[in-house]
Design a protein around this motif. Structure first.
Motif, PDB file in Angstrom:
ATOM      1  N   MET A   1     -39.744  67.482  98.228  1.00  0.00           N
ATOM      2  CA  MET A   1     -41.243  68.045  98.424  1.00  0.00           C
ATOM      3  C   MET A   1     -41.664  67.351  99.881  1.00  0.00           C
ATOM      4  N   ALA A   2     -42.010  68.215 100.578  1.00  0.00           N
ATOM      5  CA  ALA A   2     -42.509  67.954 101.992  1.00  0.00           C
ATOM      6  C   ALA A   2     -43.732  67.036 101.956  1.00  0.00           C
ATOM      7  N   ALA A   3     -44.109  65.960 102.949  1.00  0.00           N
ATOM      8  CA  ALA A   3     -45.412  65.324 102.957  1.00  0.00           C
ATOM      9  C   ALA A   3     -46.477  66.355 103.104  1.00  0.00           C
ATOM     10  N   SER A   4     -46.268  67.458 103.625  1.00  0.00           N
ATOM     11  CA  SER A   4     -47.573  68.160 103.858  1.00  0.00           C
ATOM     12  C   SER A   4     -47.906  68.796 102.270  1.00  0.00           C
ATOM     13  N   THR A   5     -47.048  69.074 101.565  1.00  0.00           N
ATOM     14  CA  THR A   5     -47.408  69.777 100.298  1.00  0.00           C
ATOM     15  C   THR A   5     -48.027  68.465  99.544  1.00  0.00           C
ATOM     16  N   VAL A   6     -47.439  67.394  99.369  1.00  0.00           N
ATOM     17  CA  VAL A   6     -48.092  66.310  98.873  1.00  0.00           C
ATOM     18  C   VAL A   6     -49.646  66.124  99.243  1.00  0.00           C
ATOM     19  N   TRP A   7     -49.879  66.187 100.609  1.00  0.00           N
ATOM     20  CA  TRP A   7     -51.399  66.145 101.333  1.00  0.00           C
ATOM     21  C   TRP A   7     -52.130  67.317 100.704  1.00  0.00           C
ATOM     22  N   GLU A   8     -51.376  68.577 100.677  1.00  0.00           N
ATOM     23  CA  GLU A   8     -52.226  69.668 100.173  1.00  0.00           C
ATOM     24  C   GLU A   8     -52.729  69.444  98.875  1.00  0.00           C
ATOM     25  N   ILE A   9     -51.822  68.826  97.834  1.00  0.00           N
ATOM     26  CA  ILE A   9     -52.012  68.775  96.369  1.00  0.00           C
ATOM     27  C   ILE A   9     -53.155  67.816  96.111  1.00  0.00           C
ATOM     28  N   LEU A  10     -53.149  66.484  97.177  1.00  0.00           N
ATOM     29  CA  LEU A  10     -54.203  65.445  96.975  1.00  0.00           C
ATOM     30  C   LEU A  10     -55.402  66.143  97.457  1.00  0.00           C
ATOM     31  N   GLN A  11     -55.260  67.048  98.565  1.00  0.00           N
ATOM     32  CA  GLN A  11     -56.621  67.341  99.116  1.00  0.00           C
ATOM     33  C   GLN A  11     -57.339  68.286  98.108  1.00  0.00           C
TER      34      GLN A  11
END
Length: 91
Positions: free
Chosen positions: A1-11
């Motif tokens: 999973m890409a860091a940007s995907t994790v960031w989007e989920i958390l946001q």
């Protein structure tokens, strides 16, 4: 999973990013955690009579004291578990 995907989920979940961590060295970590750290070693030795023995020992980092938990000629996982649960008492 890409860091940007994790960031989007958390946001989307409303979770703020974690604060920046200060960089510390491994030595700093060990010093700060020394009271709680134990190192375990399982080694083989030969007695004066030629018998091969396996020794389970632990060292406490804070005090640098070594404690032999037990020795056996035939180690098994059950023996190791028992030695760790009920260490020998004495000097």
């Amino acid at each position: 999973m890409a860091a940007s995907t994790v960031w989007e989920i958390l946001q989307e979940a409303g979770v703020d990013p974690a604060p920046e961590r200060s960089s510390s060295t491994w030595a700093d970590f060990l010093r700060s955690q020394a009271d709680a750290l134990l190192a375990c070693d399982f080694f083989e030795t030969v007695t004066l009579s030629g018998a091969r023995m396996y020794v389970l020992a632990v060292i406490a980092h804070a005090s640098r004291r070594i404690r032999v938990l037990g020795a056996t000629a035939h180690p098994t996982s059950a023996w190791v578990a028992q030695a760790a649960k009920e260490p020998r008492h004495g000097p």
